[in-house]
Design an enzyme around this catalytic site. Sequence first.
Site, PDB file in Angstrom:
ATOM      1  N   ARG A   1       0.824  -1.225   0.000  1.00  0.00           N
ATOM      2  CA  ARG A   1       0.000   0.000   0.000  1.00  0.00           C
ATOM      3  C   ARG A   1       0.848   1.260   0.000  1.00  0.00           C
ATOM      4  O   ARG A   1       0.380   2.322  -0.426  1.00  0.00           O
ATOM      5  CB  ARG A   1      -0.929  -0.002   1.212  1.00  0.00           C
ATOM      6  CG  ARG A   1      -1.903  -1.166   1.240  1.00  0.00           C
ATOM      7  CD  ARG A   1      -2.822  -1.185   0.035  1.00  0.00           C
ATOM      8  NE  ARG A   1      -3.708  -2.354   0.044  1.00  0.00           N
ATOM      9  CZ  ARG A   1      -4.580  -2.622  -0.912  1.00  0.00           C
ATOM     10  NH1 ARG A   1      -4.680  -1.828  -1.978  1.00  0.00           N
ATOM     11  NH2 ARG A   1      -5.333  -3.689  -0.841  1.00  0.00           N
TER      12      ARG A   1
ATOM     13  N   GLU B   1      -8.988   6.556  -8.646  1.00  0.00           N
ATOM     14  CA  GLU B   1      -7.813   6.007  -7.965  1.00  0.00           C
ATOM     15  C   GLU B   1      -6.798   7.141  -7.826  1.00  0.00           C
ATOM     16  O   GLU B   1      -6.646   7.955  -8.736  1.00  0.00           O
ATOM     17  CB  GLU B   1      -7.224   4.844  -8.780  1.00  0.00           C
ATOM     18  CG  GLU B   1      -6.044   4.164  -8.099  1.00  0.00           C
ATOM     19  CD  GLU B   1      -5.602   2.884  -8.813  1.00  0.00           C
ATOM     20  OE1 GLU B   1      -6.473   2.049  -9.162  1.00  0.00           O
ATOM     21  OE2 GLU B   1      -4.384   2.740  -9.022  1.00  0.00           O
TER      22      GLU B   1
HETATM   23  C1  3EB Z   1      -6.514  -1.921  -5.347  1.00  0.00           C
HETATM   24  O1  3EB Z   1      -6.336  -1.415  -4.245  1.00  0.00           O
HETATM   25  C2  3EB Z   1      -6.751  -0.953  -6.481  1.00  0.00           C
HETATM   26  O2  3EB Z   1      -2.189  -4.013  -9.675  1.00  0.00           O
HETATM   27  O3  3EB Z   1      -0.371  -2.861  -9.305  1.00  0.00           O
HETATM   28  C3  3EB Z   1      -3.863  -0.174  -6.986  1.00  0.00           C
HETATM   29  C4  3EB Z   1      -2.467  -0.107  -7.031  1.00  0.00           C
HETATM   30  C5  3EB Z   1      -4.521  -1.180  -7.688  1.00  0.00           C
HETATM   31  C6  3EB Z   1      -1.727  -1.041  -7.767  1.00  0.00           C
HETATM   32  C7  3EB Z   1      -1.584  -3.036  -9.197  1.00  0.00           C
HETATM   33  C8  3EB Z   1      -3.764  -2.105  -8.414  1.00  0.00           C
HETATM   34  C9  3EB Z   1      -2.386  -2.035  -8.456  1.00  0.00           C
HETATM   35  O4  3EB Z   1      -6.564  -3.136  -5.530  1.00  0.00           O
HETATM   36  C10 3EB Z   1      -5.999  -1.281  -7.698  1.00  0.00           C
END
Ligand code: 3EB
Length: 338
Positions: A215, A328
């Site tokens: 994250r 996002e």
């Molecule tokens: C999520 O939280 C939203 O596949 O590398 C956010 C950041 C998201 C990176 C990735 C996907 C990715 O799942 C999507």
Amino acid sequence: MATYPNGLRGRLVRPHEEPPSGRHLLGRVAFLDHHRPPAVRDGVADLGVHLARDESAPVTEVWETDAPPTSGMYQDLVYAHDGEYLFCAGQIPEGGSYREPVREAYDAAFDLISELGYPHVIRIWHFINDINRANADGMEIYRDFCLGRAEAVDRRLGPASEMPAATGIGSLGGGISWYLLASRSGRVRHLENPLQVPAPSYPHRYGPRPPKFARATSLSPPGLDGAGDIFVAGTASILGHETVHEGDVAKQCDVTLANMAKVLSRENLLAHGIDDGRTLKDLRLVKVYLRREEDLEAVRSACAEAFSDTAEIVYFTVDICRSDLLVEIEGIAPRPPA
Ligand code: 3EB
């Protein structure tokens, strides 16, 4: 008193803007109305991502460091490194399935990282054209991408198997354009969000293999032990592992911003052994992705309120990895100046 260099900094600039004196351009990512393959251009490791519908106000992301970089090509990746930091970018042409080419691209990047000696990956971005469309085998392109990425990561041990903060988002063309930053000796720590299931533990209903990313990632430069720059991954309206507020962009913004605030909070940093705390007002280099152009004003006003007046914020209208997500957001909370 110990001194340490300014280190690695990202900025959003007009195309062709030069680095400040004493600073050097490590890598350049231009957000264009077409795709520009990875190459050394005018001596700079460069990638152009197809994210803009027109180029009336072109924006370029630059990564600057203290030492003059060496740049080159490794297979079809472009790279540059300065002794402490590595920038690397690639592009995977459109095809029937991304699983194998993604695995190969990650393999090449990991090989480059270990050959040059930058074992700590700080941050990765992936821009995926037609991310929600089905591929030749009927699998959603994002899931196909996640499959190849997970298989590549499975084969690596050590620091390279610890995935950093990432963005995996739509683009308007050019297959998959992607880039990463890595460090030789800085301290890199990957953070999770207590409000969200770690992405690598998402259940199977989201695809055969889960997305591999953290994250957020904290980078403390060599010689500095406290909290460093905190790179917040692409963040969306997900609680636990579920999308919340389908169809409601204002509420999706609220949840997204609350997720980002939670990752940066003192409570969360302490839980990861970092004695610090940040807020949304500390974020810089904010990139906001929205699915529907008509949501721009609502998203812009939520962001204007949440972030600092001095933060650089850019907006891109692209698809998002889950078809029920409307927004996002990512950003970087730099360490306070020395
Ligand atoms: C999520 O939280 C939203 O596949 O590398 C956010 C950041 C998201 C990176 C990735 C996907 C990715 O799942 C999507």
